[in-house]
Structure formats: C-alpha cells, structure tokens
Scaffold this motif. Sequence first.
Motif, PDB file in Angstrom:
ATOM      1  N   MET A 103      48.131  33.364  47.422  1.00  0.00           N
ATOM      2  CA  MET A 103      47.145  33.441  46.026  1.00  0.00           C
ATOM      3  C   MET A 103      47.247  34.647  45.731  1.00  0.00           C
ATOM      4  O   MET A 103      47.177  35.713  46.264  1.00  0.00           O
ATOM      5  CB  MET A 103      46.055  32.804  46.388  1.00  0.00           C
ATOM      6  CG  MET A 103      45.778  31.340  46.489  1.00  0.00           C
ATOM      7  SD  MET A 103      43.911  31.103  46.669  1.00  0.00           S
ATOM      8  CE  MET A 103      43.888  30.628  48.467  1.00  0.00           C
ATOM      9  N   LEU A 104      47.413  34.700  44.118  1.00  0.00           N
ATOM     10  CA  LEU A 104      47.253  36.115  43.866  1.00  0.00           C
ATOM     11  C   LEU A 104      46.160  36.205  42.922  1.00  0.00           C
ATOM     12  O   LEU A 104      45.635  35.350  42.351  1.00  0.00           O
ATOM     13  CB  LEU A 104      48.478  36.598  42.924  1.00  0.00           C
ATOM     14  CG  LEU A 104      49.994  36.521  43.341  1.00  0.00           C
ATOM     15  CD1 LEU A 104      51.036  36.732  42.589  1.00  0.00           C
ATOM     16  CD2 LEU A 104      49.991  37.621  44.483  1.00  0.00           C
ATOM     17  N   ARG A 105      45.493  37.263  43.258  1.00  0.00           N
ATOM     18  CA  ARG A 105      44.075  37.379  42.248  1.00  0.00           C
ATOM     19  C   ARG A 105      44.298  37.228  40.759  1.00  0.00           C
ATOM     20  O   ARG A 105      45.466  37.682  40.103  1.00  0.00           O
ATOM     21  CB  ARG A 105      43.284  38.552  42.513  1.00  0.00           C
ATOM     22  CG  ARG A 105      44.066  39.701  42.105  1.00  0.00           C
ATOM     23  CD  ARG A 105      43.164  40.966  42.657  1.00  0.00           C
ATOM     24  NE  ARG A 105      42.853  41.376  43.868  1.00  0.00           N
ATOM     25  CZ  ARG A 105      41.435  41.447  44.586  1.00  0.00           C
ATOM     26  NH1 ARG A 105      40.603  41.029  43.481  1.00  0.00           N
ATOM     27  NH2 ARG A 105      41.295  41.307  45.698  1.00  0.00           N
ATOM     28  N   LYS A 106      43.143  36.857  39.914  1.00  0.00           N
ATOM     29  CA  LYS A 106      43.405  36.925  38.481  1.00  0.00           C
ATOM     30  C   LYS A 106      43.728  38.496  37.952  1.00  0.00           C
ATOM     31  O   LYS A 106      42.743  39.152  38.235  1.00  0.00           O
ATOM     32  CB  LYS A 106      42.169  36.231  37.853  1.00  0.00           C
ATOM     33  CG  LYS A 106      42.436  35.890  36.671  1.00  0.00           C
ATOM     34  CD  LYS A 106      41.196  35.111  36.206  1.00  0.00           C
ATOM     35  CE  LYS A 106      41.496  34.541  34.755  1.00  0.00           C
ATOM     36  NZ  LYS A 106      40.071  33.697  34.205  1.00  0.00           N
ATOM     37  N   SER A 111      43.901  46.247  36.365  1.00  0.00           N
ATOM     38  CA  SER A 111      44.948  45.912  37.547  1.00  0.00           C
ATOM     39  C   SER A 111      46.276  46.485  36.730  1.00  0.00           C
ATOM     40  O   SER A 111      46.392  45.879  35.713  1.00  0.00           O
ATOM     41  CB  SER A 111      44.863  44.641  37.766  1.00  0.00           C
ATOM     42  OG  SER A 111      45.253  43.718  36.918  1.00  0.00           O
ATOM     43  N   ARG A 112      47.235  46.887  37.516  1.00  0.00           N
ATOM     44  CA  ARG A 112      48.254  47.210  36.737  1.00  0.00           C
ATOM     45  C   ARG A 112      49.464  46.182  37.411  1.00  0.00           C
ATOM     46  O   ARG A 112      50.238  46.510  37.999  1.00  0.00           O
ATOM     47  CB  ARG A 112      48.879  48.487  37.130  1.00  0.00           C
ATOM     48  CG  ARG A 112      47.798  49.902  36.764  1.00  0.00           C
ATOM     49  CD  ARG A 112      48.433  50.841  36.439  1.00  0.00           C
ATOM     50  NE  ARG A 112      47.275  51.768  35.833  1.00  0.00           N
ATOM     51  CZ  ARG A 112      47.089  52.913  35.899  1.00  0.00           C
ATOM     52  NH1 ARG A 112      47.982  53.641  36.874  1.00  0.00           N
ATOM     53  NH2 ARG A 112      46.302  53.885  35.316  1.00  0.00           N
ATOM     54  N   VAL A 113      49.358  45.177  36.543  1.00  0.00           N
ATOM     55  CA  VAL A 113      50.380  44.072  37.083  1.00  0.00           C
ATOM     56  C   VAL A 113      51.658  44.174  35.958  1.00  0.00           C
ATOM     57  O   VAL A 113      51.459  44.065  34.698  1.00  0.00           O
ATOM     58  CB  VAL A 113      50.042  42.794  36.927  1.00  0.00           C
ATOM     59  CG1 VAL A 113      50.586  41.462  37.325  1.00  0.00           C
ATOM     60  CG2 VAL A 113      48.582  42.662  37.902  1.00  0.00           C
TER      61      VAL A 113
END
Length: 195
Positions: A103-106, A111-113
């Motif tokens: 799972m990846l967090r929202k 956050s630098r996604v």
Amino acid sequence: MSVQNKILRTANAPAGPPDDTETSVAQALIDLENNVPDLKAELRPLQISAAREVDVKGGKKAIVVFVPVPQLKAFHKVQGRLTRELEKKFSDRHVVFIAQRRMLRKPTRTSRVKQKRPRSRTLTNVHERILEDLVFPTEITGKRTRVSVDGSKLLRVFLDPKDSTSLEYKLDSFSSVYRRLTGKDVVFEFPATAD
C-alpha cells in the motif's frame, strides 16, 4: 531444496530471519514437493514471502501464508489440493493464501511524489484484494456494509452458495484473519437459495 530457498522476502515482508511458523510451512511445502509426484512440477518454482498464525474463535488457529504477487496465479492453480495437504499436516489449523501486496500512502501537499499513485496500491483496493484472496476457491457474489448507530461498520460478504459444503467450517477463520490484517469487522455467509 532448502527452507531458505522457499522463503522469498518481498519488499514489504518482514525483514528478519524466518520464524518457526514460516520455516514449518516452507518445510511442509518441500516435503509435499518431494513426496507427492503429481504436485512436484507445480510446487518447485513456488515460494512464500511470510507466514503468520492468527487466533480464531473457539481456541483454534489459522495459518496465513503470504505469497509474492507474481506467483499468486501459480498458487491458485494448486491451491485447493495444497490447502487440503497442508491442513492435514497442521492438524486443526486452517490454511489460507494471501498475496503480499503493498500500500502507498495518500499523497499530500508536502510529499514529493513524482508519479501518480496506482489504483492497485490504494488501501481500499488492497483490502478488497485481500478479501478475494481469502475466499479464493469460491467467489464473492455480494457485499453489504451495515453502519450501526454508534458509527461502527460491519461488512457482510455473500459467497457463492455452490461452495457452501466445502467452506462452511472455515467462515470464522476468514473473519478472524480479515480482522487481524485490516482491522475491519466482516461476516461471511452464503445467501439462502430459493428452491
């Protein structure tokens, strides 16, 4: 083949050395591979990523075997037979196979996604897939979410009635395992068929 070769630690599996449950499941797989000739070809490439014991109502236990996602389809081909053989080996314990998903967090503002989060990595999707893996030989025919006055949610899952004889005894194990893995209360039942 050694026990270490049967345990493949995927990215989100426990990082430490294998515990007693994992080694005993891996050893059981190796024994089945060596002793049952018609399962040998299917079991040779298969590996597990983790295994965990879960307490079930009535003082029983269930063994949850986590498998790498790429190997899930191969496990599904032999799962019925493999489950029966492992339940014989681990007496009065139910065995279920679940893929080791991530799972990846929202993403938040801070956050630098770089990439968009895939739908398959969302919490909702992972929980739905765990539910499907849990009941695998049968299919889920319907779901109902019941919200009580105090705000707690109860998920009712209806399974395919044609498998009721083979899965009736495992329904408590399914509920306990799902609650342990996701924290959600769920009740499994077979819809009453109108004759």
